[in-house]
Design an enzyme around this catalytic site. Sequence first.
Site, mmCIF file in Angstrom:
data_model
loop_
_atom_site.group_PDB
_atom_site.id
_atom_site.type_symbol
_atom_site.label_atom_id
_atom_site.label_comp_id
_atom_site.label_asym_id
_atom_site.label_seq_id
_atom_site.Cartn_x
_atom_site.Cartn_y
_atom_site.Cartn_z
ATOM 1 N N ASP A 38 1.000 -0.702 -0.533
ATOM 2 C CA ASP A 38 -0.192 -0.449 0.045
ATOM 3 C C ASP A 38 0.875 0.821 0.174
ATOM 4 O O ASP A 38 1.822 0.840 -0.067
ATOM 5 C CB ASP A 38 -0.954 0.047 1.006
ATOM 6 C CG ASP A 38 -2.256 0.598 0.993
ATOM 7 O OD1 ASP A 38 -2.940 0.369 0.571
ATOM 8 O OD2 ASP A 38 -2.516 2.026 0.768
ATOM 9 N N ASP A 64 3.769 3.210 -3.689
ATOM 10 C CA ASP A 64 3.394 3.791 -4.413
ATOM 11 C C ASP A 64 3.297 2.567 -6.629
ATOM 12 O O ASP A 64 4.052 2.898 -7.046
ATOM 13 C CB ASP A 64 3.660 5.372 -5.298
ATOM 14 C CG ASP A 64 2.840 6.118 -6.026
ATOM 15 O OD1 ASP A 64 1.436 5.612 -7.040
ATOM 16 O OD2 ASP A 64 2.868 7.556 -6.493
ATOM 17 N N ASN A 91 -5.578 -5.152 -5.996
ATOM 18 C CA ASN A 91 -6.992 -3.955 -5.437
ATOM 19 C C ASN A 91 -7.116 -2.817 -4.698
ATOM 20 O O ASN A 91 -8.087 -2.932 -5.169
ATOM 21 C CB ASN A 91 -7.186 -5.340 -4.033
ATOM 22 C CG ASN A 91 -7.907 -4.558 -2.803
ATOM 23 O OD1 ASN A 91 -9.215 -4.829 -2.640
ATOM 24 N ND2 ASN A 91 -8.057 -3.968 -1.493
ATOM 25 N N TYR A 153 -14.030 5.994 -12.888
ATOM 26 C CA TYR A 153 -13.995 4.810 -12.264
ATOM 27 C C TYR A 153 -14.992 3.664 -13.189
ATOM 28 O O TYR A 153 -14.134 2.685 -13.237
ATOM 29 C CB TYR A 153 -14.822 5.091 -10.997
ATOM 30 C CG TYR A 153 -15.047 3.920 -10.318
ATOM 31 C CD1 TYR A 153 -13.586 3.792 -9.204
ATOM 32 C CD2 TYR A 153 -16.135 3.333 -10.193
ATOM 33 C CE1 TYR A 153 -13.865 2.488 -8.585
ATOM 34 C CE2 TYR A 153 -16.188 2.271 -9.061
ATOM 35 C CZ TYR A 153 -14.801 2.246 -8.379
ATOM 36 O OH TYR A 153 -14.834 0.622 -7.799
ATOM 37 N N LYS A 157 -12.604 0.217 -14.249
ATOM 38 C CA LYS A 157 -13.315 -0.792 -13.965
ATOM 39 C C LYS A 157 -13.350 -1.597 -14.924
ATOM 40 O O LYS A 157 -13.446 -3.181 -14.946
ATOM 41 C CB LYS A 157 -14.365 -1.041 -12.878
ATOM 42 C CG LYS A 157 -14.075 0.110 -11.353
ATOM 43 C CD LYS A 157 -12.736 -0.673 -10.503
ATOM 44 C CE LYS A 157 -11.868 -0.231 -9.324
ATOM 45 N NZ LYS A 157 -11.152 -1.036 -9.124
HETATM 46 N N1 LIG Z 1 -15.986 -0.517 -1.353
HETATM 47 C C1 LIG Z 1 -17.143 -0.959 -1.917
HETATM 48 O O1 LIG Z 1 -17.598 -0.161 -1.961
HETATM 49 C C2 LIG Z 1 -16.622 -1.397 -3.346
HETATM 50 C C3 LIG Z 1 -17.281 -1.588 -4.385
HETATM 51 C C4 LIG Z 1 -16.946 -1.958 -5.356
HETATM 52 C C5 LIG Z 1 -15.245 -2.179 -5.723
HETATM 53 N N2 LIG Z 1 -14.437 -1.856 -5.186
HETATM 54 C C6 LIG Z 1 -13.261 -2.100 -4.936
HETATM 55 O O2 LIG Z 1 -12.324 -2.683 -4.393
HETATM 56 C C7 LIG Z 1 -11.233 -1.893 -3.524
HETATM 57 C C8 LIG Z 1 -11.019 -1.423 -2.475
HETATM 58 O O3 LIG Z 1 -11.761 -0.928 -1.791
HETATM 59 P P1 LIG Z 1 -12.247 -0.117 -0.023
HETATM 60 O O4 LIG Z 1 -13.847 0.229 -0.388
HETATM 61 O O5 LIG Z 1 -11.178 -1.406 0.098
HETATM 62 O O6 LIG Z 1 -11.024 0.633 -0.657
HETATM 63 P P2 LIG Z 1 -10.264 1.777 0.040
HETATM 64 O O7 LIG Z 1 -10.149 3.081 -0.204
HETATM 65 O O8 LIG Z 1 -10.353 1.100 1.874
HETATM 66 O O9 LIG Z 1 -8.499 1.374 -0.280
HETATM 67 C C9 LIG Z 1 -7.838 1.113 -1.197
HETATM 68 C C10 LIG Z 1 -6.544 1.300 -0.801
HETATM 69 O O10 LIG Z 1 -5.449 1.597 -2.176
HETATM 70 C C11 LIG Z 1 -4.760 1.862 -1.324
HETATM 71 N N3 LIG Z 1 -4.026 2.727 -2.497
HETATM 72 C C12 LIG Z 1 -4.594 4.403 -3.579
HETATM 73 N N4 LIG Z 1 -4.239 4.227 -4.487
HETATM 74 C C13 LIG Z 1 -2.568 3.549 -4.161
HETATM 75 C C14 LIG Z 1 -1.150 3.822 -4.857
HETATM 76 N N5 LIG Z 1 -1.258 4.552 -6.319
HETATM 77 N N6 LIG Z 1 -0.813 2.750 -4.290
HETATM 78 C C15 LIG Z 1 -0.773 1.882 -3.869
HETATM 79 N N7 LIG Z 1 -2.051 1.821 -2.748
HETATM 80 C C16 LIG Z 1 -2.722 2.678 -2.940
HETATM 81 C C17 LIG Z 1 -4.812 3.024 -0.917
HETATM 82 O O11 LIG Z 1 -3.801 3.874 0.125
HETATM 83 C C18 LIG Z 1 -5.739 2.101 -0.071
HETATM 84 O O12 LIG Z 1 -5.502 2.170 0.747
HETATM 85 C C19 LIG Z 1 -10.711 -0.965 -4.724
HETATM 86 O O13 LIG Z 1 -10.293 -1.001 -6.360
HETATM 87 C C20 LIG Z 1 -11.655 -0.680 -5.192
HETATM 88 O O14 LIG Z 1 -12.278 0.452 -6.529
HETATM 89 C C21 LIG Z 1 -14.849 -0.943 -3.422
#
Ligand SMILES: NC(=O)c1ccc[n+]([C@@H]2O[C@H](COP(=O)([O-])OP(=O)(O)OC[C@H]3O[C@@H](n4cnc5c(N)ncnc54)[C@H](O)[C@@H]3O)[C@@H](O)[C@H]2O)c1
Length: 246
Positions: A38, A64, A91, A153, A157
């Site tokens: 992360d 990153d 993810n 987005y 996706k």
């Molecule tokens: N939460 C939902 O309802 C939902 C629904 C469908 C899909 N998703 C997908 O699931 C995944 C996780 O979602 P979440 O709700 O846990 O989000 P979240 O924001 O809690 O977690 C995302 C993580 O990605 C990390 N991140 C962002 N940019 C980064 C980079 N450049 N390098 C490394 N790490 C990076 C962030 O620091 C964060 O910890 C995402 O891809 C999201 O699009 C989420």
Amino acid sequence: MSTASQRGLAVITGAAGVLGTRIAERLAADGHDLLLVDLDRAVALTAERIAAASSRRAVACVADLTSAEGAEAVARSAGEEGGNVALLVNNAGITRDGRIGDMQERDFAAVIDVNLTAAMRLTFALERLLADGSVVLNMSSRASLGNFGQANYVASKSGLVGLTRALALRWAPRVRVNAVAPSLIDTPMAHSMPEHVLEKVVSRIPAGRIGMPDDVASIVAFLASPEAGYITGQVLVACGGRSIAA
Ligand SMILES: NC(=O)c1ccc[n+]([C@@H]2O[C@H](COP(=O)([O-])OP(=O)(O)OC[C@H]3O[C@@H](n4cnc5c(N)ncnc54)[C@H](O)[C@@H]3O)[C@@H](O)[C@H]2O)c1
């Protein structure tokens, strides 16, 4: 009975986030050693906590993923952990919502960069470490089918779905590549929309509830397992029936 060494190293990105953490906990319980990645330094605490609570190894890599250096840092860490990657879960993801016409180009580019290009970059950086029979899972979204106010987005996706199919074809039968497409999951990302809008959306979900992080973690665990050995190039939509509701 499966053991850590039998399930091998799982690399999970976005592992400081809500879904990434839950996925990591589940994969540790299933016998994977973990490399948790992360941008957020809190990922080190996540790794420490999981290692202490399970019998698995869990190490963190702060990187990153929008840079080649970030992806190479993950590949180096994976090499130090034995260099045999059994599972990669792409993810990490962000949102920068806005109506078409109002959306800034930089917000469009940022979302494509993290959600799509970074997944491609890391997958290619780890290609040489992917063990025979390994699995790549890309975290797409039901939003890949379309959503208001999320052109960036949605594009990122649905791009991940295309990447999943292309890689599955290229790497079969050595590596399986699939995508998970959750709908609203009970996380801060879901609650970033106005609460009255969220309530309205949830009221229309045929399953009658919002999704939970465990709903996603169990799908990841299934697709990562030998039980899913005949599934590649597919998208598993976890949306409580939202995608088929009128
Ligand atoms: N939460 C939902 O309802 C939902 C629904 C469908 C899909 N998703 C997908 O699931 C995944 C996780 O979602 P979440 O709700 O846990 O989000 P979240 O924001 O809690 O977690 C995302 C993580 O990605 C990390 N991140 C962002 N940019 C980064 C980079 N450049 N390098 C490394 N790490 C990076 C962030 O620091 C964060 O910890 C995402 O891809 C999201 O699009 C989420």
